[in-house]
Design an enzyme around this catalytic site. Structure first.
Site, PDB file in Angstrom:
ATOM      1  N   CYS A 185      73.277  29.111 139.638  1.00 30.93           N
ATOM      2  CA  CYS A 185      73.258  30.403 140.297  1.00 30.93           C
ATOM      3  C   CYS A 185      72.439  30.346 141.589  1.00 30.93           C
ATOM      4  CB  CYS A 185      72.648  31.419 139.340  1.00 30.93           C
ATOM      5  SG  CYS A 185      73.064  33.091 139.741  1.00 30.93           S
ATOM      6  N   CYS A 204      77.218  33.069 132.652  1.00 32.57           N
ATOM      7  CA  CYS A 204      77.091  31.974 131.693  1.00 32.57           C
ATOM      8  C   CYS A 204      78.055  30.874 132.132  1.00 32.57           C
ATOM      9  CB  CYS A 204      77.313  32.423 130.251  1.00 32.57           C
ATOM     10  SG  CYS A 204      78.966  32.963 129.823  1.00 32.57           S
ATOM     11  N   CYS A 244      73.293  28.776 132.104  1.00 35.48           N
ATOM     12  CA  CYS A 244      74.028  28.085 133.170  1.00 35.48           C
ATOM     13  C   CYS A 244      73.100  27.321 134.106  1.00 35.48           C
ATOM     14  CB  CYS A 244      74.918  29.045 133.944  1.00 35.48           C
ATOM     15  SG  CYS A 244      74.031  30.371 134.753  1.00 35.48           S
TER      16      CYS A 244
END
Length: 139
Positions: A91, A13, A87
């Site tokens: 990633c 997150c 997020c």
């Protein structure tokens, strides 16, 4: 039976202070050493959200000793499952990994009363994850 984990999971997150820490706490508690657990944040906070710590303590899980960690490419590469929680595209994507996005409210700045339903939703999602990643160990 081998003592090595059946799978490895990375929870991500933004601040690695609430949602991902609660998810990691539940997975460690419910799966023990059968699933390797990591958590990280794209912009880690200075500390774990005190309301998240309190909410988890209410269900018998102590995450007070955890510290937010920065998301690294190595953590993603080392994980079978990468679970993001708000997020966005922070990633990195690698072939062969299973990516899941859990749409959960951000508990940042909220009191424990507001964090409890988020905590309970996370527990339900983690139980489903255990059933998928390590079905023979699911309760």
């Amino acid at each position: 039976m081998s003592s090595s984990p059946l799978a490895s999971v990375l929870f991500v997150c933004v601040h690695n202070a609430g949602r991902s820490q609660m998810a990691a706490g539940f997975l460690s508690h419910l799966a023990g050493d059968r699933i390797e657990v990591r958590s990280a944040g794209s912009l880690p906070a200075d500390q774990v959200n005190p309301a998240a710590v309190e909410a988890m303590k209410e269900v018998g899980i102590d995450i007070s000793g955890q510290r937010p960690k920065v998301l690294t490419t190595e953590a993603v590469q080392a994980s079978d499952y990468v679970i993001t929680m708000g997020c966005g595209d922070a990633c990195p994507i690698f072939p062969g990994k299973k990516y899941l996005d859990w749409a959960l409210e951000d508990p940042a700045g909220q009191g424990v009363e507001a964090v409890r339903p988020i905590r309970d939703e996370i527990r339900t999602l983690v139980e489903g994850l255990i059933a998928e990643a390590a079905p023979e160990t699911a309760k």
